[in-house]
Design a protein around this motif. Structure first.
Motif, PDB file in Angstrom:
ATOM      1  N   UNK A   1      77.265  35.061 -70.816  1.00 21.15           N
ATOM      2  CA  UNK A   1      77.371  35.950 -69.656  1.00 21.15           C
ATOM      3  C   UNK A   1      76.826  35.348 -68.377  1.00 21.15           C
ATOM      4  N   UNK A   2      76.101  34.229 -68.498  1.00 19.18           N
ATOM      5  CA  UNK A   2      75.475  33.646 -67.302  1.00 19.18           C
ATOM      6  C   UNK A   2      76.302  32.497 -66.729  1.00 19.18           C
TER       7      UNK A   2
ATOM      8  N   UNK B   1      65.416  23.380 -71.013  1.00 24.14           N
ATOM      9  CA  UNK B   1      66.357  22.528 -70.270  1.00 24.14           C
ATOM     10  C   UNK B   1      67.655  23.257 -69.928  1.00 24.14           C
ATOM     11  N   UNK B   2      67.790  24.501 -70.420  1.00 24.55           N
ATOM     12  CA  UNK B   2      68.962  25.286 -70.037  1.00 24.55           C
ATOM     13  C   UNK B   2      69.962  25.575 -71.143  1.00 24.55           C
ATOM     14  N   UNK B   3      69.658  25.179 -72.398  1.00 22.43           N
ATOM     15  CA  UNK B   3      70.589  25.483 -73.495  1.00 22.43           C
ATOM     16  C   UNK B   3      70.783  26.995 -73.605  1.00 22.43           C
TER      17      UNK B   3
ATOM     18  N   UNK C   1      85.580  19.711 -70.152  1.00 21.79           N
ATOM     19  CA  UNK C   1      85.845  20.673 -71.235  1.00 21.79           C
ATOM     20  C   UNK C   1      85.446  22.095 -70.833  1.00 21.79           C
ATOM     21  N   UNK C   2      84.301  22.206 -70.155  1.00 23.28           N
ATOM     22  CA  UNK C   2      83.835  23.529 -69.728  1.00 23.28           C
ATOM     23  C   UNK C   2      84.765  24.132 -68.677  1.00 23.28           C
ATOM     24  N   UNK C   3      85.415  23.262 -67.896  1.00 21.91           N
ATOM     25  CA  UNK C   3      86.346  23.755 -66.872  1.00 21.91           C
ATOM     26  C   UNK C   3      87.536  24.462 -67.514  1.00 21.91           C
ATOM     27  N   UNK C   4      87.843  24.071 -68.760  1.00 19.57           N
ATOM     28  CA  UNK C   4      89.012  24.656 -69.441  1.00 19.57           C
ATOM     29  C   UNK C   4      88.620  25.713 -70.477  1.00 19.57           C
ATOM     30  N   UNK C   5      87.320  25.999 -70.564  1.00 27.28           N
ATOM     31  CA  UNK C   5      86.862  26.928 -71.609  1.00 27.28           C
ATOM     32  C   UNK C   5      85.620  27.666 -71.107  1.00 27.28           C
ATOM     33  N   UNK C   6      84.851  28.242 -72.037  1.00 25.45           N
ATOM     34  CA  UNK C   6      83.635  28.977 -71.649  1.00 25.45           C
ATOM     35  C   UNK C   6      82.361  28.186 -71.915  1.00 25.45           C
TER      36      UNK C   6
END
Length: 259
Positions: free
Chosen positions: A10-11, A39-41, A217-222
């Motif tokens: 959600x973030x 670290x942000x995981x 990869x994140x640009x094409x997914x969540x």
């Protein structure tokens, strides 16, 4: 749907690291969880070692051997999670193999996982057609059984997506886990097929090792999932790996956020 897993996405774009429990030791694994969360995981995959991890490439296979040689058992992993949950509420899922769950007792394993505060379970060697025996128990205890889709799933994607819980694990490359120079799969198309059936987060794994790949990869997914590159750092630095992994996870999370 497990609330914590839903919140992980959600973030914004999620970064999901994987580590093998007990490599180099369970004490270090516990510290790695805290460091990766800092670290942000957004969600952490904990691998329970198994003697024949068929989906894994050489890096994670060797980590399984080291952990098992060091005396890691499912019960010891559970004990470690109890400790982690006293200090952290980061979403966590187990990744292991059907045999590990069977030999422990499916009901006992999933019930215990839920009681100690785990959020989900990934079993890469269980095909969609055979997942019911695990899924029904997971539903009973509020654990999400995470579904995987591969580039070869095609017409089955809709079927898998319809039943999916938590998030869908999109396998970006055929073969086993490990870092790849290029990822050529049309991830965007896989994600579209899933979203057409169900509004559920899709995270991409297998082969991602650089911030550039994670961003793409994140640009094409969540979100992006990374295992081998982190496990490699644990192998290289042993008991001193925590700061190295923390720095790496931060760089990957930053890249994913830019996607």
């Amino acid at each position: 749907m497990n609330k914590r897993i839903t919140e992980a996405f959600e973030k914004g774009k999620a970064f999901i690291p994987f580590i093998t429990c007990g490599d180099p030791s369970l004490e270090v694994t516990e510290q790695l969880v805290y460091a990766m969360e800092e670290a942000g995981a957004d969600l952490i995959e904990l691998g329970i070692p198994f003697s024949d991890p068929t989906a894994e490439g050489p890096v994670i296979q060797r980590a399984n051997v080291r952990a098992l040689s060091g005396g890691v058992t499912t019960d010891k992993v559970f004990d470690m999670v109890v400790k982690i949950r006293k200090n952290s509420s980061v979403p966590m899922v187990f990744m292991t193999y059907a045999n590990v769950v069977f030999s422990y007792g499916t009901e006992r394993f999933i019930k215990t996982a839920a009681e100690i505060g785990m959020d989900g379970l990934i079993l890469p060697d269980v095909p969609f057609e055979e997942k019911e025996e695990f899924d029904s128990v997971c539903k009973k205890h509020g654990i999400d059984l995470i579904s995987l889709i591969a580039p070869t799933s095609h017409e089955r994607v809709a079927q898998i997506a319809k039943d999916a819980e938590g998030f869908v694990y999109c396998v970006s490359s055929l073969g086993v886990t490990g870092t790849r120079t290029n990822i050529t799969t049309d991830i965007g198309a896989m994600v579209k097929l899933v979203k057409a059936v169900k509004d559920i987060p899709c995270a991409v794994g297998f082969g991602i090792s650089t911030p550039e790949q994670a961003k793409k990869m994140a640009a094409q997914s969540d979100g992006a999932i990374v295992g081998s590159a982190i496990v490699k750092l644990c192998a290289e630095h042993g008991a001193d790996c925590v700061p190295y992994v923390k720095e790496y996870v931060k760089s990957m999370k930053d890249a994913v956020m830019e996607a």
